[in-house]
Design an enzyme around this catalytic site. Structure first.
Site, short mmCIF file in Angstrom:
data_model
loop_
_atom_site.label_atom_id
_atom_site.label_comp_id
_atom_site.label_asym_id
_atom_site.label_seq_id
_atom_site.Cartn_x
_atom_site.Cartn_y
_atom_site.Cartn_z
N PRO A 10 0.79 -1.23 0.00
CA PRO A 10 0.00 0.00 0.00
C PRO A 10 0.82 1.29 0.00
O PRO A 10 1.84 1.38 0.67
CB PRO A 10 -0.83 -0.11 1.28
CG PRO A 10 -0.18 -1.15 2.10
CD PRO A 10 0.48 -2.09 1.15
N ASN A 11 0.32 2.21 -0.77
CA ASN A 11 0.82 3.59 -0.90
C ASN A 11 2.08 3.71 -1.76
O ASN A 11 2.50 4.82 -2.07
CB ASN A 11 1.06 4.23 0.49
CG ASN A 11 -0.21 4.33 1.29
OD1 ASN A 11 -1.20 4.89 0.80
ND2 ASN A 11 -0.23 3.77 2.48
N ARG A 18 5.47 11.92 -3.06
CA ARG A 18 5.30 12.38 -1.68
C ARG A 18 6.51 11.92 -0.87
O ARG A 18 7.12 10.91 -1.19
CB ARG A 18 4.05 11.77 -1.02
CG ARG A 18 2.74 12.11 -1.68
CD ARG A 18 2.20 13.46 -1.20
NE ARG A 18 0.85 13.69 -1.70
CZ ARG A 18 0.54 14.06 -2.96
NH1 ARG A 18 1.51 14.22 -3.84
NH2 ARG A 18 -0.71 14.27 -3.31
N TYR A 23 11.67 8.50 0.77
CA TYR A 23 11.58 7.46 -0.25
C TYR A 23 12.23 7.82 -1.59
O TYR A 23 12.24 6.99 -2.50
CB TYR A 23 10.10 7.09 -0.47
CG TYR A 23 9.44 6.56 0.78
CD1 TYR A 23 9.85 5.35 1.34
CD2 TYR A 23 8.42 7.27 1.43
CE1 TYR A 23 9.28 4.86 2.49
CE2 TYR A 23 7.83 6.78 2.59
CZ TYR A 23 8.26 5.59 3.12
OH TYR A 23 7.69 5.10 4.27
N ASN A 74 8.05 -5.84 -1.44
CA ASN A 74 8.04 -4.74 -0.48
C ASN A 74 6.59 -4.64 0.00
O ASN A 74 5.76 -4.02 -0.66
CB ASN A 74 8.49 -3.43 -1.12
CG ASN A 74 8.50 -2.30 -0.08
OD1 ASN A 74 8.00 -2.45 1.03
ND2 ASN A 74 9.08 -1.17 -0.46
N ALA A 77 3.36 -1.16 4.58
CA ALA A 77 2.88 -1.24 5.97
C ALA A 77 2.41 -2.64 6.34
O ALA A 77 2.42 -3.00 7.53
CB ALA A 77 1.76 -0.22 6.19
N GLU A 98 12.90 -9.75 0.63
CA GLU A 98 12.11 -8.64 1.15
C GLU A 98 12.90 -7.35 0.96
O GLU A 98 14.09 -7.30 1.26
CB GLU A 98 11.85 -8.90 2.64
CG GLU A 98 11.09 -7.80 3.36
CD GLU A 98 10.90 -8.14 4.85
OE1 GLU A 98 11.25 -9.27 5.28
OE2 GLU A 98 10.42 -7.26 5.58
N HIS A 100 12.93 -3.05 1.56
CA HIS A 100 12.38 -1.79 2.08
C HIS A 100 13.26 -0.66 1.58
O HIS A 100 14.50 -0.74 1.67
CB HIS A 100 12.34 -1.78 3.61
CG HIS A 100 11.43 -2.85 4.12
ND1 HIS A 100 10.07 -2.75 4.03
CD2 HIS A 100 11.71 -4.07 4.66
CE1 HIS A 100 9.53 -3.86 4.50
NE2 HIS A 100 10.50 -4.67 4.88
N ARG A 107 13.77 3.91 12.07
CA ARG A 107 12.50 4.63 12.17
C ARG A 107 11.72 4.19 13.43
O ARG A 107 12.29 3.63 14.34
CB ARG A 107 11.72 4.41 10.87
CG ARG A 107 12.50 4.90 9.65
CD ARG A 107 11.75 4.72 8.36
NE ARG A 107 10.54 5.55 8.32
CZ ARG A 107 9.61 5.46 7.37
NH1 ARG A 107 9.74 4.57 6.39
NH2 ARG A 107 8.55 6.24 7.39
O1 CA2 Z 1 10.75 1.62 3.41
C1 CA2 Z 1 9.89 0.94 2.86
O2 CA2 Z 1 9.99 0.52 1.70
C2 CA2 Z 1 8.56 0.67 3.58
O3 CA2 Z 1 8.15 -0.65 3.24
C3 CA2 Z 1 7.58 1.70 3.04
C4 CA2 Z 1 6.23 1.65 3.75
C5 CA2 Z 1 6.39 1.67 5.27
O4 CA2 Z 1 5.12 1.49 5.90
C6 CA2 Z 1 7.34 0.60 5.75
O5 CA2 Z 1 7.49 0.71 7.14
C7 CA2 Z 1 8.70 0.75 5.08
C8 CA2 Z 1 5.39 2.85 3.34
C9 CA2 Z 1 5.15 2.93 1.88
C10 CA2 Z 1 4.52 4.25 1.60
O6 CA2 Z 1 4.99 4.66 0.35
C11 CA2 Z 1 4.97 5.98 0.08
C12 CA2 Z 1 5.72 6.39 -0.98
C13 CA2 Z 1 5.79 7.71 -1.28
C14 CA2 Z 1 5.07 8.61 -0.55
C15 CA2 Z 1 4.29 8.20 0.49
C16 CA2 Z 1 4.23 6.87 0.82
#
Ligand code: CA2
Length: 145
Positions: A10-11, A18, A23, A74, A77, A98, A100, A107
């Site tokens: 997700p996201n 963003r 990221y 990946n 969340a 996996e 990230h 974090r």
């Molecule tokens: O660091 C990573 O790749 C995460 O898997 C990213 C997740 C986070 O919940 C994990 O703890 C670590 C969040 C992905 C959200 O992706 C976004 C990308 C751009 C802008 C906003 C959110």
């Protein structure tokens, strides 16, 4: 030719649009292109997917059971919450890596635990989107052996 599923949770569709301080600036389309190029160099074909829905990721893992030799995931969340994704990965007989983008260990403490790590053969965190390419290269090595 080996087939590898690359699954994104997700996201991650917002990647590059963003929170670039966390990221980076690459979009998910950029990441897919880089993965496709790296996979081609290592004799692999990829299916690259993203969903905000847990069931969809589980369904792709089930599809991978039928045709793929590896999964790079990946889970975003869902990493920290999803026993269902762990259970699905436990039914997959190939290699699982996996990824990230951020260093989850630097974090919030709720990001320090990963259900998926209980199944993953390797974990990459904190290498930015380059981590995906590194995972593809590692997958190439695992599949060559
Ligand atoms: O660091 C990573 O790749 C995460 O898997 C990213 C997740 C986070 O919940 C994990 O703890 C670590 C969040 C992905 C959200 O992706 C976004 C990308 C751009 C802008 C906003 C959110």
């Amino acid at each position: 030719m080996s087939l590898v599923y690359i699954l994104n949770g997700p996201n991650l569709n917002l990647l590059g649009r963003r929170q670039p301080e966390i990221y980076g600036y690459d979009t998910l389309a950029d990441v897919e292109e880089e993965c496709r190029n790296a996979a081609g160099l290592h004799g692999m074909d990829i299916r690259f997917h993203q969903s905000n829905a847990e069931f969809q990721i589980i369904d792709w893992i089930h599809a991978a059971r039928e045709e793929a030799q590896g999964i790079i995931i990946n889970p975003a969340a869902f990493t920290h919450t999803s026993v269902a994704i762990l259970d699905a990965l436990n039914t997959f007989e190939g290699h699982v890596l996996e990824v990230h983008i951020s260093n989850v260990h630097k974090r919030e403490s709720f990001r320090h635990h990963s259900y998926v790590s209980m199944r993953a053969d390797g974990v990459i965190a904190g290498f930015g989107t380059q981590g995906y390419v590194l995972a593809v290269e590692r997958m190439g090595k695992l599949l060559a052996n």
